[in-house]
Design a protein around this motif. Structure first.
Motif, PDB file in Angstrom:
ATOM      1  N   ARG A 156       0.843  -1.204   0.000  1.00 55.58           N
ATOM      2  CA  ARG A 156       0.000   0.000   0.000  1.00 55.58           C
ATOM      3  C   ARG A 156       0.876   1.251   0.000  1.00 55.58           C
ATOM      4  O   ARG A 156       0.545   2.262  -0.599  1.00 55.58           O
ATOM      5  N   ASP A 159       1.710   1.844  -3.473  1.00 56.30           N
ATOM      6  CA  ASP A 159       0.570   2.379  -4.240  1.00 56.30           C
ATOM      7  C   ASP A 159       0.460   3.878  -3.997  1.00 56.30           C
ATOM      8  O   ASP A 159       0.269   4.679  -4.914  1.00 56.30           O
ATOM      9  N   ARG A 160       0.599   4.222  -2.729  1.00 47.29           N
ATOM     10  CA  ARG A 160       0.507   5.634  -2.355  1.00 47.29           C
ATOM     11  C   ARG A 160       1.648   6.424  -2.998  1.00 47.29           C
ATOM     12  O   ARG A 160       1.472   7.547  -3.479  1.00 47.29           O
ATOM     13  N   GLU A 163       1.040   7.404  -6.606  1.00 52.32           N
ATOM     14  CA  GLU A 163       0.235   8.621  -6.752  1.00 52.32           C
ATOM     15  C   GLU A 163       1.058   9.852  -6.356  1.00 52.32           C
ATOM     16  O   GLU A 163       0.951  10.920  -6.966  1.00 52.32           O
ATOM     17  N   HIS A 200      -4.985  18.283  -8.521  1.00 56.23           N
ATOM     18  CA  HIS A 200      -4.942  16.836  -8.291  1.00 56.23           C
ATOM     19  C   HIS A 200      -5.893  16.458  -7.152  1.00 56.23           C
ATOM     20  O   HIS A 200      -5.807  16.986  -6.049  1.00 56.23           O
ATOM     21  N   GLU A 201      -6.766  15.528  -7.441  1.00 53.40           N
ATOM     22  CA  GLU A 201      -7.675  14.987  -6.415  1.00 53.40           C
ATOM     23  C   GLU A 201      -7.563  13.483  -6.530  1.00 53.40           C
ATOM     24  O   GLU A 201      -8.127  12.876  -7.430  1.00 53.40           O
ATOM     25  N   GLY A 202      -6.779  12.864  -5.680  1.00 52.43           N
ATOM     26  CA  GLY A 202      -6.576  11.430  -5.815  1.00 52.43           C
ATOM     27  C   GLY A 202      -7.048  10.675  -4.591  1.00 52.43           C
ATOM     28  O   GLY A 202      -7.716  11.221  -3.709  1.00 52.43           O
ATOM     29  N   GLU A 203      -6.637   9.407  -4.536  1.00 48.45           N
ATOM     30  CA  GLU A 203      -7.022   8.586  -3.391  1.00 48.45           C
ATOM     31  C   GLU A 203      -6.297   9.057  -2.124  1.00 48.45           C
ATOM     32  O   GLU A 203      -6.854   9.066  -1.039  1.00 48.45           O
ATOM     33  N   PHE A 204      -5.037   9.454  -2.301  1.00 46.45           N
ATOM     34  CA  PHE A 204      -4.229   9.803  -1.131  1.00 46.45           C
ATOM     35  C   PHE A 204      -3.908  11.299  -1.016  1.00 46.45           C
ATOM     36  O   PHE A 204      -3.593  11.774   0.055  1.00 46.45           O
ATOM     37  N   ARG A 206      -4.319  15.552  -2.293  1.00 51.89           N
ATOM     38  CA  ARG A 206      -4.960  16.670  -2.971  1.00 51.89           C
ATOM     39  C   ARG A 206      -3.923  17.754  -3.138  1.00 51.89           C
ATOM     40  O   ARG A 206      -3.125  18.003  -2.227  1.00 51.89           O
TER      41      ARG A 206
END
Ligand SMILES: Cc1cc2nc3c(=O)[nH]c(=O)nc-3n(C[C@H](O)[C@H](O)[C@H](O)COP(=O)(O)O)c2cc1C
Length: 434
Positions: A156, A159-160, A163, A200-204, A206
């Motif tokens: 994880r 993954d982070r 981004e 940018h507006e992502g999972e982790f 902004r």
């Protein structure tokens, strides 16, 4: 031009680089250097005299707290504690040097992407294009504890970090060619039509802003990465210019280089350069060099070495028997380091004591021990056999182990025509031949 070996000095802004209690050597100046910029600048000048590509700081913000689930041993022996901020050092080092690359580790867990882009691009701008960044995701538990964060699970974190890099690239690319005018007569600094807003507006993450720093000579720092798990390698193939790897011996290094090249081919990308960590111990004769190694081991407190081992492995080995052969232990903290650790076990059974000593010397990087000629021979052999870019050279006693290498080993490599006698490029990336 003949291919050449590239060298990066592998340091930590703490009482030691990697060798536990090296600060206690009579000649070592590292405790003093923590508060003395001139000593760091002298070191940078020595490395530049030795034509190193760069000076690179590892960093594990926080403290090793896994051994016995406490910080006592790390604090008692100064095992990478205190961990002074390496980023702060870089501009002072830039002012003392002209060619030397200046790289530091910054964790994607400890900073927002905007902060890293701002800090490292400022260094790149100030230094004429000599900045580098070792991207790490934060394998040390205490880094997260220090910041009051939960440590994400291993994959994880990557993954982070993917981004994270996406945000960094957007910020690095935000200011277009010709955007900066600095037109004094017209009173116009920049053309806003050429400066892209990053939204940018992502999972982790902004991020809603524009690039914070003028486009620097390298546009972005040289990107290093040092994870060697499957997921770590996947990340490296996507983002890194150079990977740092730790393998205990030539066979391991060859295996690593072959596997990594195959992974790059499968992924359809150009393989990043590989820089293997090594710890040269140079003496006038082989016997003298071996005596130096013995002295480093003799001085090392075993519980200090265990604090280092347990911290990086994310495992408390305090309940293990010191003299029983070790088995591989799975860990969420660092699969890559675990691999390096098991490769140290080699063919014969190793004990926790053996591994702790190896770790306390150099976190698993092999010692290259001998006369200057012997050290040069071994480095040349590894370089030729693996096709690596070069080496992360980690010193022990400071500054003598750096100056010994620069004054005694570098001239031999130069005489063999496999190491530069002058810098060819201006930027770190150019000098690394990337
Ligand atoms: C040569 C080398 C240097 C590293 N330097 C750092 C460092 O300075 N700070 C840090 O937090 N992790 C450091 N690491 C750890 C890795 O960056 C990585 O986070 C860790 O090995 C976990 O990823 P992996 O399981 O993919 O190997 C280093 C690892 C290696 C092999």
């Amino acid at each position: 031009m003949q291919k050449q070996i590239h060298l990066v000095s592998f340091l930590i802004n703490s009482p030691i680089n990697h060798t536990v209690l090296s600060w206690a050597d009579k000649t070592d100046n590292r405790v003093k250097a923590l508060g003395d910029l001139a000593l760091w600048q002298d070191l940078a000048k020595t490395l530049e005299r030795g034509m190193f590509d760069g000076m690179f700081f590892a960093d594990t913000p926080g403290v090793f707290d896994r051994y016995k689930d406490r910080v006592d041993e790390a604090v008692r022996y100064g095992v990478c504690w205190p961990s002074h901020d390496p980023v702060v050092l870089l501009s002072a080092l830039a002012s003392a040097t002209t060619h030397l690359g200046l790289a530091t580790t910054m964790s994607t867990s400890a900073y927002h992407p905007w902060t890293i882009v701002r800090q490292l691009s400022t260094i790149d701008y100030l230094s004429g294009g000599r900045a580098g960044w070792n991207i790490v995701t934060g394998h040390l538990r205490n880094e997260h504890r220090a910041l009051g964060l939960e440590q994400l699970e291993h994959d994880r974190r990557y993954d982070r970090a993917d981004e994270y890099m996406d945000v960094c690239y957007k910020l690095w690319n935000s200011i277009g060619d010709g955007a900066i005018l600095a037109d004094k007569e017209a009173g116009i600094f920049a053309d806003p039509t050429k400066v892209a807003l990053v939204q940018h507006e992502g999972e982790f993450f902004r991020c809603n802003t524009v690039g914070p720093v003028l486009p620097s000579p390298q546009k972005r720092p040289v990107l290093f990465q040092a994870g060697s798990s499957g997921r770590g390698q996947q990340f490296a193939l996507q983002h890194a210019d150079v990977v740092f790897a730790i393998e205990a011996n030539l066979a391991g290094m060859k295996r690593y280089a072959t596997t990594f090249a195959a992974a790059a081919e499968t992924a359809g990308v150009k393989a990043p350069g590989v820089s293997f960590g090594v710890q040269p111990i140079v003496g006038g004769t082989e016997a003298e060099a071996k005596a130096k190694l013995d002295a480093l081991i003799e001085r090392m407190p075993l519980d200090g070495a265990l604090a280092r081992l347990c911290g990086t492995m994310g495992v408390d080995f305090s309940t293990y028997e010191l003299d029983r052969p070790l088995q591989e232990v799975a860990t969420q903290a660092s699969q890559g380091l675990m691999k390096a650790f098991t490769s140290i076990l080699g063919d014969r059974p190793f004990t926790l004591r053996d591994v702790a000593i190896k770790w306390g010397l150099s976190v698993g990087m092999p010692q290259i021990v001998g006369s200057p000629e012997q050290v040069a021979d071994q480095m040349e052999e590894i370089w030729r056999e693996t096709g690596c870019l070069g080496f992360n050279v980690t010193p022990h006693v400071m500054p003598s182990s750096v100056s010994d290498f620069v004054d005694q080993v570098v001239p031999i490599l130069q005489k063999r025509g496999i190491y530069r006698t002058e810098y060819a490029g201006t930027t770190f990336r150019e000098n690394l031949g990337l």
